[in-house]
Enzyme design. Structure first.
Site, PDB file in Angstrom:
ATOM      1  N   CYS A   1     -12.444  -0.542  25.071  1.00  0.00           N
ATOM      2  CA  CYS A   1     -11.949   0.799  25.412  1.00  0.00           C
ATOM      3  C   CYS A   1     -13.046   1.853  25.186  1.00  0.00           C
ATOM      4  CB  CYS A   1     -10.695   1.131  24.614  1.00  0.00           C
ATOM      5  SG  CYS A   1     -11.009   1.504  22.872  1.00  0.00           S
TER       6      CYS A   1
ATOM      7  N   CYS B   1       0.863  -1.185   0.000  1.00  0.00           N
ATOM      8  CA  CYS B   1       0.000   0.000   0.000  1.00  0.00           C
ATOM      9  C   CYS B   1       0.896   1.231   0.000  1.00  0.00           C
ATOM     10  CB  CYS B   1      -0.892  -0.013   1.243  1.00  0.00           C
ATOM     11  SG  CYS B   1      -1.712   1.543   1.616  1.00  0.00           S
ATOM     12  N   HIS B   2       0.294   2.373  -0.360  1.00  0.00           N
ATOM     13  CA  HIS B   2       1.050   3.614  -0.393  1.00  0.00           C
ATOM     14  C   HIS B   2       1.698   3.973   0.943  1.00  0.00           C
ATOM     15  CE1 HIS B   2       1.343   5.875  -4.034  1.00  0.00           C
ATOM     16  NE2 HIS B   2       2.003   6.714  -3.264  1.00  0.00           N
ATOM     17  N   THR B   3       1.050   3.585   2.022  1.00  0.00           N
ATOM     18  CA  THR B   3       1.574   3.921   3.348  1.00  0.00           C
ATOM     19  C   THR B   3       2.898   3.193   3.631  1.00  0.00           C
ATOM     20  OG1 THR B   3      -0.728   4.157   3.998  1.00  0.00           O
ATOM     21  CG2 THR B   3       0.875   4.206   5.763  1.00  0.00           C
TER      22      THR B   3
ATOM     23  N   ARG C   1      -2.866  -2.485  -7.428  1.00  0.00           N
ATOM     24  CA  ARG C   1      -2.218  -3.232  -6.354  1.00  0.00           C
ATOM     25  C   ARG C   1      -1.372  -4.377  -6.926  1.00  0.00           C
ATOM     26  NH1 ARG C   1      -2.881   0.401  -3.193  1.00  0.00           N
ATOM     27  NH2 ARG C   1      -3.779   0.243  -1.115  1.00  0.00           N
TER      28      ARG C   1
ATOM     29  N   ARG D   1      -2.717   1.376  20.630  1.00  0.00           N
ATOM     30  CA  ARG D   1      -2.267   2.543  19.874  1.00  0.00           C
ATOM     31  C   ARG D   1      -0.826   2.970  20.227  1.00  0.00           C
ATOM     32  NH1 ARG D   1      -0.552   4.392  16.657  1.00  0.00           N
ATOM     33  NH2 ARG D   1      -0.394   6.547  16.000  1.00  0.00           N
TER      34      ARG D   1
ATOM     35  N   CYS E   1     -13.919   2.141  21.456  1.00  0.00           N
ATOM     36  CA  CYS E   1     -14.715   1.019  20.943  1.00  0.00           C
ATOM     37  C   CYS E   1     -16.146   1.084  21.468  1.00  0.00           C
ATOM     38  CB  CYS E   1     -14.082  -0.313  21.334  1.00  0.00           C
ATOM     39  SG  CYS E   1     -12.669  -0.767  20.310  1.00  0.00           S
TER      40      CYS E   1
ATOM     41  N   CYS F   1      -6.628  -3.117   3.883  1.00  0.00           N
ATOM     42  CA  CYS F   1      -6.472  -1.656   3.880  1.00  0.00           C
ATOM     43  C   CYS F   1      -7.262  -0.978   2.762  1.00  0.00           C
ATOM     44  CB  CYS F   1      -5.003  -1.236   3.837  1.00  0.00           C
ATOM     45  SG  CYS F   1      -4.825   0.559   3.905  1.00  0.00           S
TER      46      CYS F   1
ATOM     47  N   CYS G   1     -10.736  -3.667  20.251  1.00  0.00           N
ATOM     48  CA  CYS G   1     -10.698  -4.432  21.511  1.00  0.00           C
ATOM     49  C   CYS G   1     -12.099  -4.651  22.067  1.00  0.00           C
ATOM     50  CB  CYS G   1      -9.815  -3.721  22.534  1.00  0.00           C
ATOM     51  SG  CYS G   1     -10.577  -2.270  23.296  1.00  0.00           S
TER      52      CYS G   1
ATOM     53  N   HIS H   1       1.034  -4.051   5.741  1.00  0.00           N
ATOM     54  CA  HIS H   1      -0.177  -4.045   6.578  1.00  0.00           C
ATOM     55  C   HIS H   1      -1.412  -4.468   5.795  1.00  0.00           C
ATOM     56  CE1 HIS H   1      -0.097  -0.178   4.582  1.00  0.00           C
ATOM     57  NE2 HIS H   1      -1.397  -0.127   4.752  1.00  0.00           N
ATOM     58  N   GLU H   2      -1.223  -4.958   4.554  1.00  0.00           N
ATOM     59  CA  GLU H   2      -2.372  -5.428   3.773  1.00  0.00           C
ATOM     60  C   GLU H   2      -2.141  -6.914   3.534  1.00  0.00           C
ATOM     61  OE1 GLU H   2      -4.117  -2.094   0.841  1.00  0.00           O
ATOM     62  OE2 GLU H   2      -3.533  -3.843  -0.284  1.00  0.00           O
TER      63      GLU H   2
ATOM     64  N   CYS I   1      -9.599   2.455  17.865  1.00  0.00           N
ATOM     65  CA  CYS I   1      -9.481   1.763  19.157  1.00  0.00           C
ATOM     66  C   CYS I   1      -8.174   2.208  19.803  1.00  0.00           C
ATOM     67  CB  CYS I   1      -9.469   0.257  18.895  1.00  0.00           C
ATOM     68  SG  CYS I   1      -8.939  -0.749  20.293  1.00  0.00           S
TER      69      CYS I   1
HETATM   70  N1  NAD Z   1      -7.116   7.120   5.799  1.00  0.00           N
HETATM   71  C1  NAD Z   1      -6.780   5.838   5.640  1.00  0.00           C
HETATM   72  O1  NAD Z   1      -7.170   4.980   6.435  1.00  0.00           O
HETATM   73  C2  NAD Z   1      -5.943   5.424   4.472  1.00  0.00           C
HETATM   74  C3  NAD Z   1      -5.801   4.068   4.158  1.00  0.00           C
HETATM   75  C4  NAD Z   1      -5.084   3.710   2.998  1.00  0.00           C
HETATM   76  C5  NAD Z   1      -4.503   4.675   2.225  1.00  0.00           C
HETATM   77  N2  NAD Z   1      -4.606   5.989   2.583  1.00  0.00           N
HETATM   78  C6  NAD Z   1      -4.054   7.067   1.763  1.00  0.00           C
HETATM   79  O2  NAD Z   1      -4.967   7.273   0.693  1.00  0.00           O
HETATM   80  C7  NAD Z   1      -4.275   7.791  -0.439  1.00  0.00           C
HETATM   81  C8  NAD Z   1      -4.604   6.971  -1.663  1.00  0.00           C
HETATM   82  O3  NAD Z   1      -4.092   5.672  -1.551  1.00  0.00           O
HETATM   83  P1  NAD Z   1      -3.961   4.737  -2.852  1.00  0.00           P
HETATM   84  O4  NAD Z   1      -3.379   3.448  -2.385  1.00  0.00           O
HETATM   85  O5  NAD Z   1      -5.250   4.723  -3.585  1.00  0.00           O
HETATM   86  O6  NAD Z   1      -2.861   5.584  -3.661  1.00  0.00           O
HETATM   87  P2  NAD Z   1      -2.460   5.628  -5.206  1.00  0.00           P
HETATM   88  O7  NAD Z   1      -1.133   6.267  -5.288  1.00  0.00           O
HETATM   89  O8  NAD Z   1      -2.640   4.279  -5.828  1.00  0.00           O
HETATM   90  O9  NAD Z   1      -3.540   6.595  -5.869  1.00  0.00           O
HETATM   91  C9  NAD Z   1      -3.463   7.993  -5.774  1.00  0.00           C
HETATM   92  C10 NAD Z   1      -3.994   8.609  -7.071  1.00  0.00           C
HETATM   93  O10 NAD Z   1      -4.059  10.020  -6.897  1.00  0.00           O
HETATM   94  C11 NAD Z   1      -3.717  10.630  -8.126  1.00  0.00           C
HETATM   95  N3  NAD Z   1      -3.312  12.012  -7.900  1.00  0.00           N
HETATM   96  C12 NAD Z   1      -2.122  12.463  -7.398  1.00  0.00           C
HETATM   97  N4  NAD Z   1      -2.127  13.814  -7.354  1.00  0.00           N
HETATM   98  C13 NAD Z   1      -3.326  14.215  -7.825  1.00  0.00           C
HETATM   99  C14 NAD Z   1      -3.923  15.490  -8.035  1.00  0.00           C
HETATM  100  N5  NAD Z   1      -3.268  16.616  -7.746  1.00  0.00           N
HETATM  101  N6  NAD Z   1      -5.193  15.540  -8.530  1.00  0.00           N
HETATM  102  C15 NAD Z   1      -5.858  14.395  -8.847  1.00  0.00           C
HETATM  103  N7  NAD Z   1      -5.326  13.153  -8.676  1.00  0.00           N
HETATM  104  C16 NAD Z   1      -4.080  13.076  -8.177  1.00  0.00           C
HETATM  105  C17 NAD Z   1      -2.600   9.730  -8.659  1.00  0.00           C
HETATM  106  O11 NAD Z   1      -2.423   9.901 -10.068  1.00  0.00           O
HETATM  107  C18 NAD Z   1      -3.112   8.342  -8.296  1.00  0.00           C
HETATM  108  O12 NAD Z   1      -3.881   7.776  -9.333  1.00  0.00           O
HETATM  109  C19 NAD Z   1      -2.786   7.797  -0.038  1.00  0.00           C
HETATM  110  O13 NAD Z   1      -2.480   9.081   0.451  1.00  0.00           O
HETATM  111  C20 NAD Z   1      -2.733   6.776   1.088  1.00  0.00           C
HETATM  112  O14 NAD Z   1      -1.628   6.993   1.942  1.00  0.00           O
HETATM  113  C21 NAD Z   1      -5.328   6.374   3.668  1.00  0.00           C
HETATM  114 ZN    ZN Z   2      -2.651   1.009   3.623  1.00  0.00          ZN
HETATM  115 ZN    ZN Z   3     -10.791  -0.551  21.707  1.00  0.00          ZN
END
Ligand code: NAD
Ligand code: ZN
Ligand code: ZN
Length: 385
Positions: free
Chosen positions: A105, A50-52, A378, A120, A108, A180, A102, A72-73, A116
């Site tokens: 907490c 994943c991106h993270t 992915r 953390r 939760c 994720c 959990c 984490h995926e 949760c």
């Molecule tokens: N909040 C959460 O729980 C959570 C969970 C997973 C991922 N994320 C975050 O979500 C985001 C997306 O994750 P992903 O796996 O889909 O990423 P990804 O990189 O596969 O997709 C991101 C997309 O955004 C596009 N993009 C970039 N800049 C842009 C702009 N200025 N305008 C329009 N589009 C633009 C890219 O071309 C790409 O297609 C990441 O920041 C990731 O870290 C958050």
């Molecule tokens: Zn993720």
């Molecule tokens: Zn909890």
């Protein structure tokens, strides 16, 4: 099934170790200790990147600790459990959860959030809830855990609150993605925003997260779903996942027109719901300002670099727009994953469609490169190879 030959013993297996920010992972043998009380050792079969993971490996994440085992995926099979574990047993098919549940907490029990607090603090430090690690390299150096999951290893140990047993007939190769990205986007649309029939929606970012927001909005019967991405290679995914329109702000705007103006023009005053799935703070602002006056809600999902801040004019909120965020789509992993797996099996939740690349685990560094390539959503890694 119980009593694996390895129960109670350390296991030597292959993992991808992140020794240093900005450097490729090192694929090598490590030792994984037996699970202690309220811990579960999982044989990970499949994991995606994943991106993270890339964000932490790049070094811009101030909480990123090295050396560590990222990932984490992931999904796999429980090998053994420590004392006091009642929610899973050896042989269960499971998904690792970076957002624990959990069920005890304050968070939760609130009924208001999926955040949760039980693990953390230790999870953020890269250790198990008792403050120690279960991973060592062959030199005997301790390796940190990551997001309470560390799925880039053939075996991992997680807290019992950070794992959920799932229907064994669902293929692990696909459902690892529910750990994720797919869950995050789908939940953001169906839980956090709670999109309703007829609503108009705009999604910024056509990655796994954004496209899964789209499928959630479609399931709810949104009347218009506009996908915005600066990468034209993502255009083809719009139709596949249920978008009604695709806009590339780099090529599809009239001279001098902003993306906000374009979206407002297309929707007679703005959208009911918008989602940032890019992590870009400028996009977050645009997403808010493209919302309809009086009620439009914008949901931030993207993760921005630690020092970044969001801004808008307060008048945007005074006149009724709402800005909120969503982690793991607001989904409670242990109580709600079963429902998502059922939806996947019924065919109402797309998961397989996000797997654009498959590789043996040893090619994990190439999977990080895939992330940045054109139309990749992915890459799923097979840890049995
Ligand atoms: N909040 C959460 O729980 C959570 C969970 C997973 C991922 N994320 C975050 O979500 C985001 C997306 O994750 P992903 O796996 O889909 O990423 P990804 O990189 O596969 O997709 C991101 C997309 O955004 C596009 N993009 C970039 N800049 C842009 C702009 N200025 N305008 C329009 N589009 C633009 C890219 O071309 C790409 O297609 C990441 O920041 C990731 O870290 C958050
Ligand atoms: Zn993720
Ligand atoms: Zn909890």
């Amino acid at each position: 099934m119980s009593g694996a030959a390895t129960e109670g013993k350390s296991i030597t297996c292959v993992a991808a170790v992140a020794y240093e920010a900005g450097k490729p992972l090192t694929v090598e043998e490590i030792t994984v200790e037996a699970p202690r009380a309220h811990e579960v050792r999982i044989k990970i079969e499949y994991t995606a990147v994943c991106h993270t993971d890339a964000y932490t490996l790049s070094g811009v994440d101030p909480e990123g600790a090295f050396p560590s085992i990222l990932g984490h995926e992931g999904a796999g099979i429980v090998e053994s459990v420590g004392e006091g574990v009642t929610n899973v047993k050896p042989g269960d098919h499971v998904i690792a959860l970076y957002t624990a549940e959990c069920q005890k907490c304050k968070f939760c029990k609130s009924g208001k959030t999926n955040l949760c607090s039980s693990v953390r603090a230790t999870q953020g430090k890269g250790v198990m809830p008792d403050g120690t690690s279960r991973f060592k390299n062959q030199k005997g150096e301790e390796l940190k855990h990551f997001m309470g999951c560390s799925t880039f290893s053939q075996y991992t140990v997680v807290a019992d609150v950070s794992v959920v047993a799932v229907d064994p007939s669902a293929p692990l190769e696909s459902i690892c993605l529910l750990g994720c990205g797919v869950t995050t986007g789908y939940g953001a649309a169906t839980k956090t925003a709670n999109v309703q029939k007829g609503d108009t929606v705009a999604v910024f970012g056509a990655g796994t997260v954004g496209l899964s927001v789209i499928q959630g909005a479609k399931v709810r019967g949104a009347s218009r779903i506009i996908l915005v991405d600066i990468n034209d290679q993502k255009r083809k995914y719009g139709n596949e996942f249920g978008a009604t329109d695709f806009i590339n702000p780099k090529s599809d705007l009239k001279d001098g027109q902003t993306i906000v103006e374009k979206l407002i023009e297309m929707t007679d005053g703005g959208l009911d719901y918008t989602f940032d799935c890019t992590g870009n703070t400028k996009v977050m602002r645009d997403a808010l300002e493209a919302c309809h006056k009086g009620w439009g809600t914008s949901v931030i999902i993207g993760v921005a670099a630690a020092e970044e801040e969001i801004s808008t004019r307060p008048f945007q909120l005074v006149t009724g727009r709402v800005w909120k965020g969503s982690a793991f789509g607001g989904i409670k992993g242990r109580s709600e994953m079963g429902g998502l797996i059922e939806d996947y099996k019924k065919g109402t939740l797309k998961v397989d469609e996000f797997i654009t690349n498959e590789r043996p685990f040893t090619e994990i560094n190439k999977a990080f490169e895939d992330l940045h390539a054109g139309d990749c959503l992915r890459t799923v890694l097979d840890l049995k190879k």
